[in-house]
Design a protein around this motif. Structure first.
Motif, PDB file in Angstrom:
ATOM      1  N   TRP A 154     -11.368  -3.116   8.139  1.00 62.35           N
ATOM      2  CA  TRP A 154     -12.049  -1.828   8.106  1.00 62.35           C
ATOM      3  C   TRP A 154     -12.727  -1.502   6.792  1.00 62.35           C
ATOM      4  CZ3 TRP A 154      -6.916  -2.818   8.926  1.00 62.35           C
ATOM      5  CH2 TRP A 154      -6.030  -2.497   7.911  1.00 62.35           C
TER       6      TRP A 154
ATOM      7  N   TRP B 108      -4.017  -3.395  13.540  1.00 65.00           N
ATOM      8  CA  TRP B 108      -4.395  -1.984  13.605  1.00 65.00           C
ATOM      9  C   TRP B 108      -5.908  -1.984  13.776  1.00 65.00           C
ATOM     10  CZ3 TRP B 108      -6.212   1.270   9.074  1.00 65.00           C
ATOM     11  CH2 TRP B 108      -6.617   2.535   9.538  1.00 65.00           C
TER      12      TRP B 108
ATOM     13  N   TRP C 163       0.819  -1.220   0.000  1.00 64.74           N
ATOM     14  CA  TRP C 163       0.000   0.000   0.000  1.00 64.74           C
ATOM     15  C   TRP C 163       0.850   1.266   0.000  1.00 64.74           C
ATOM     16  CZ3 TRP C 163       0.474  -3.300   4.207  1.00 64.74           C
ATOM     17  CH2 TRP C 163       1.073  -2.779   5.360  1.00 64.74           C
TER      18      TRP C 163
ATOM     19  N   ASP D 221       6.083   3.302   6.942  1.00 62.31           N
ATOM     20  CA  ASP D 221       4.682   3.420   6.495  1.00 62.31           C
ATOM     21  C   ASP D 221       4.469   4.832   5.947  1.00 62.31           C
ATOM     22  OD1 ASP D 221       2.099   2.790   5.935  1.00 62.31           O
ATOM     23  OD2 ASP D 221       1.430   2.563   8.007  1.00 62.31           O
TER      24      ASP D 221
ATOM     25  N   ASP E 100      -4.061  12.008   9.081  1.00 66.59           N
ATOM     26  CA  ASP E 100      -2.897  11.113   9.117  1.00 66.59           C
ATOM     27  C   ASP E 100      -2.115  11.276   7.819  1.00 66.59           C
ATOM     28  OD1 ASP E 100      -1.154   9.042   9.553  1.00 66.59           O
ATOM     29  OD2 ASP E 100      -2.652   7.457   9.313  1.00 66.59           O
TER      30      ASP E 100
ATOM     31  N   GLU F 134      -1.024  -2.171  16.796  1.00 68.84           N
ATOM     32  CA  GLU F 134      -0.561  -0.874  16.279  1.00 68.84           C
ATOM     33  C   GLU F 134      -1.536   0.200  16.754  1.00 68.84           C
ATOM     34  OE1 GLU F 134      -0.105  -0.757  11.982  1.00 68.84           O
ATOM     35  OE2 GLU F 134       0.149   1.415  11.966  1.00 68.84           O
TER      36      GLU F 134
ATOM     37  N   HIS G 273       6.487   1.523  12.420  1.00 68.58           N
ATOM     38  CA  HIS G 273       6.102   2.194  11.193  1.00 68.58           C
ATOM     39  C   HIS G 273       6.636   3.612  11.285  1.00 68.58           C
ATOM     40  CE1 HIS G 273       2.590  -0.384   9.460  1.00 68.58           C
ATOM     41  NE2 HIS G 273       3.784  -0.818   9.130  1.00 68.58           N
TER      42      HIS G 273
ATOM     43  N   GLU H  98       3.830   3.436  15.406  1.00 69.85           N
ATOM     44  CA  GLU H  98       3.897   4.283  14.203  1.00 69.85           C
ATOM     45  C   GLU H  98       4.087   5.734  14.634  1.00 69.85           C
ATOM     46  OE1 GLU H  98       1.598   3.642  10.718  1.00 69.85           O
ATOM     47  OE2 GLU H  98       1.288   5.792  10.403  1.00 69.85           O
TER      48      GLU H  98
ATOM     49  N   HIS I 122       1.122   8.122  14.382  1.00 70.02           N
ATOM     50  CA  HIS I 122       0.061   7.812  15.347  1.00 70.02           C
ATOM     51  C   HIS I 122       0.413   8.375  16.725  1.00 70.02           C
ATOM     52  CE1 HIS I 122      -1.214   4.052  12.790  1.00 70.02           C
ATOM     53  NE2 HIS I 122      -1.236   5.173  12.102  1.00 70.02           N
TER      54      HIS I 122
ATOM     55  N   LYS J 274      -3.461   3.721  17.533  1.00 71.62           N
ATOM     56  CA  LYS J 274      -3.702   4.983  16.813  1.00 71.62           C
ATOM     57  C   LYS J 274      -4.890   5.652  17.493  1.00 71.62           C
ATOM     58  CE  LYS J 274      -4.631   6.842  12.203  1.00 71.62           C
ATOM     59  NZ  LYS J 274      -4.869   6.553  10.779  1.00 71.62           N
TER      60      LYS J 274
ATOM     61  N   HIS K 100      -1.263  -6.878   4.312  1.00 75.62           N
ATOM     62  CA  HIS K 100      -2.630  -7.093   4.779  1.00 75.62           C
ATOM     63  C   HIS K 100      -3.020  -8.477   4.262  1.00 75.62           C
ATOM     64  CE1 HIS K 100      -2.914  -2.525   4.684  1.00 75.62           C
ATOM     65  NE2 HIS K 100      -3.066  -2.863   5.936  1.00 75.62           N
TER      66      HIS K 100
ATOM     67  N   VAL L  34      -0.067  -8.194  12.826  1.00 79.60           N
ATOM     68  CA  VAL L  34      -0.257  -6.828  13.320  1.00 79.60           C
ATOM     69  C   VAL L  34      -1.748  -6.527  13.349  1.00 79.60           C
ATOM     70  CG1 VAL L  34       0.053  -4.387  12.708  1.00 79.60           C
ATOM     71  CG2 VAL L  34       2.013  -5.930  12.724  1.00 79.60           C
TER      72      VAL L  34
HETATM   73  C1  3MF Z   1      -3.202   3.372   9.383  1.00 79.58           C
HETATM   74  C2  3MF Z   1      -2.009   2.576   9.175  1.00 79.58           C
HETATM   75  C3  3MF Z   1      -2.187   1.293   8.403  1.00 79.58           C
HETATM   76  C4  3MF Z   1      -1.563   0.123   9.106  1.00 79.58           C
HETATM   77  C5  3MF Z   1      -1.686  -1.118   8.281  1.00 79.58           C
HETATM   78  C6  3MF Z   1      -1.093  -2.336   8.933  1.00 79.58           C
HETATM   79  C7  3MF Z   1      -2.430   1.535   6.056  1.00 79.58           C
HETATM   80  O1  3MF Z   1      -2.943   4.610   9.900  1.00 79.58           O
HETATM   81  O2  3MF Z   1      -0.933   2.949   9.580  1.00 79.58           O
HETATM   82  O3  3MF Z   1      -1.560   1.464   7.150  1.00 79.58           O
HETATM   83  O4  3MF Z   1      -0.229   0.365   9.390  1.00 79.58           O
HETATM   84  O5  3MF Z   1      -3.007  -1.337   8.035  1.00 79.58           O
HETATM   85  O6  3MF Z   1      -1.590  -2.562  10.154  1.00 79.58           O
END
Ligand code: 3MF
Ligand code: MG
Length: 344
Positions: free
Chosen positions: A92, A135, A13, A283, A249, A175, A239, A211, A214, A177, A50, A133
């Motif tokens: 999500w 998130w 991604w 990331d 973000d 992770e 990240h 991250e 975050h 956030k 993912h 992971v």
């Molecule tokens: C969202 C993220 C996500 C996660 C990812 C892996 C798209 O703010 O940082 O990146 O890092 O989904 O868990």
């Protein structure tokens, strides 16, 4: 490129078409194979997945079909000379998780989230990684009164316990956030993630991923979040990226906003031998103005910044730092760090 024992990773991604909530794609989408082909040349060692990066459309497939497809992806990454760092269930995007996944009010949605996570664990197994992971994107609220925080925390605990039980080899890194896509998330910081892990049925297999953006969005310093988790041996991935204050973000290139903040992240990671524990994930996202042919420069830049800051951390005159600390001359310490970052 000298990498000082560090291994670097990113997710598919992180090379992307530039779509944002206000506009459609501005670059063509590259195929997964095309992206895989770029990792080594960009200086990276491992792929973060993912579940549906590895097995697109997995909701329509049987567990056996999912495993078979994941095995093919394993061969692809082997052929590209890469490792899989982790698999994260993407909880999500489905219409079933609009009100959350593990904490949805609808029991059918919660069941879906657990089943999907089990499939993600199967994929991790096939890809040769023991790291998952989480998130927890939609585990939170827009309307505080729509969910009960005590019940929600219990549901998150039940979810991780179910996964720990289902996949005995899996380690889970949460992770945290604080917001986006939700207004208020249930696991906003390292402390929340670690507390949840400590209450689980197997705390040894529960850790965290920090991250940078975050932490900044939570009003915290990323290097302190790293240090807190590392003091318990719980930081299993990072990240790294950057974030200009409290807004959407941004996933800016590492160090692009605040070099000193980035330096302190590298310093605390290196002083505590993170290279023995985990990989350095970046990331980061390319900004929308970037053309297709140069859609990976944010990754190269972030990696370069990490390595330059690593050299600066290792060449820091620690005796001079210590004597300034002993003399409590923190203004001079400030200058020592600034002048070191400016090249002496
Ligand atoms: C969202 C993220 C996500 C996660 C990812 C892996 C798209 O703010 O940082 O990146 O890092 O989904 O868990
Ligand atoms: Mg991330």
């Amino acid at each position: 490129m000298e990498k000082y024992g560090y291994r670097f990773s990113f997710g598919p991604w992180n090379i992307h078409s530039g779509a944002d909530p206000f506009g459609p794609p501005v670059r063509a989408e590259r195929s997964f194979a095309d992206k895989l082909g770029q990792y080594r040349g960009l200086g990276f060692d491992a792929v973060q997945f993912h579940d549906d990066d590895a097995v697109p459309g997995l909701d329509e497939l049987t567990p056996l079909q999912i495993r078979r497809r994941a095995r093919k992806v394993k061969r692809q990454i082997d052929d590209a000379g890469l490792l899989a760092e982790f698999v994260a269930p993407r909880l999500w995007e489905s219409p079933r998780t609009v009100d959350g996944a593990y904490t949805a009010n609808d029991p059918e949605a919660r069941r879906y989230a657990i089943e999907r996570t089990k499939r993600a664990a199967d994929i991790a197994h096939e890809l040769g990684t023991d790291l998952m992971v989480l998130w927890l994107a939609r585990e939170g609220t827009y309307m505080r009164e729509s969910k009960d925080p005590v019940r929600a925390t219990g549901q998150l605990l039940e979810a991780v316990n179910t996964i720990l039980d289902y996949a005995p080899a899996i380690r889970i890194a949460i992770e945290p956030k604080p917001n986006e896509p939700m207004d208020l998330a249930y696991i906003p910081t390292m402390g929340h993630a670690l507390a949840l892990g400590s209450q689980s049925s197997d705390p040894k297999r529960m850790g965290v991923l920090m991250e940078s953006a975050h932490s900044v969005l939570a009003g915290l310093d990323p290097s302190d979040e790293i240090g807190f988790a590392m003091s318990f041996g719980k930081l299993w991935s990072v990240h790294l990226n950057d974030q200009n204050g409290l807004k959407f973000d941004q996933d800016r290139s590492f160090g692009a906003v605040d070099l000193r903040r980035a330096f302190n992240q590298v310093k605390v990671l290196d002083e505590n031998r993170f290279y023995d524990v985990g990989m350095v994930g970046l990331d980061v996202k390319a900004i929308r103005t970037q053309p297709f042919e140069r859609d990976a420069e944010h990754l190269t830049n972030s990696l370069r910044v990490f390595l330059r800051l690593l050299e600066l951390s290792r060449s820091l005159d620690r005796a001079a730092v210590q004597s300034l600390i002993d003399a409590r001359d923190y203004e001079q310490l400030d200058w020592l760090i600034i002048s070191h970052l400016l090249g002496g």
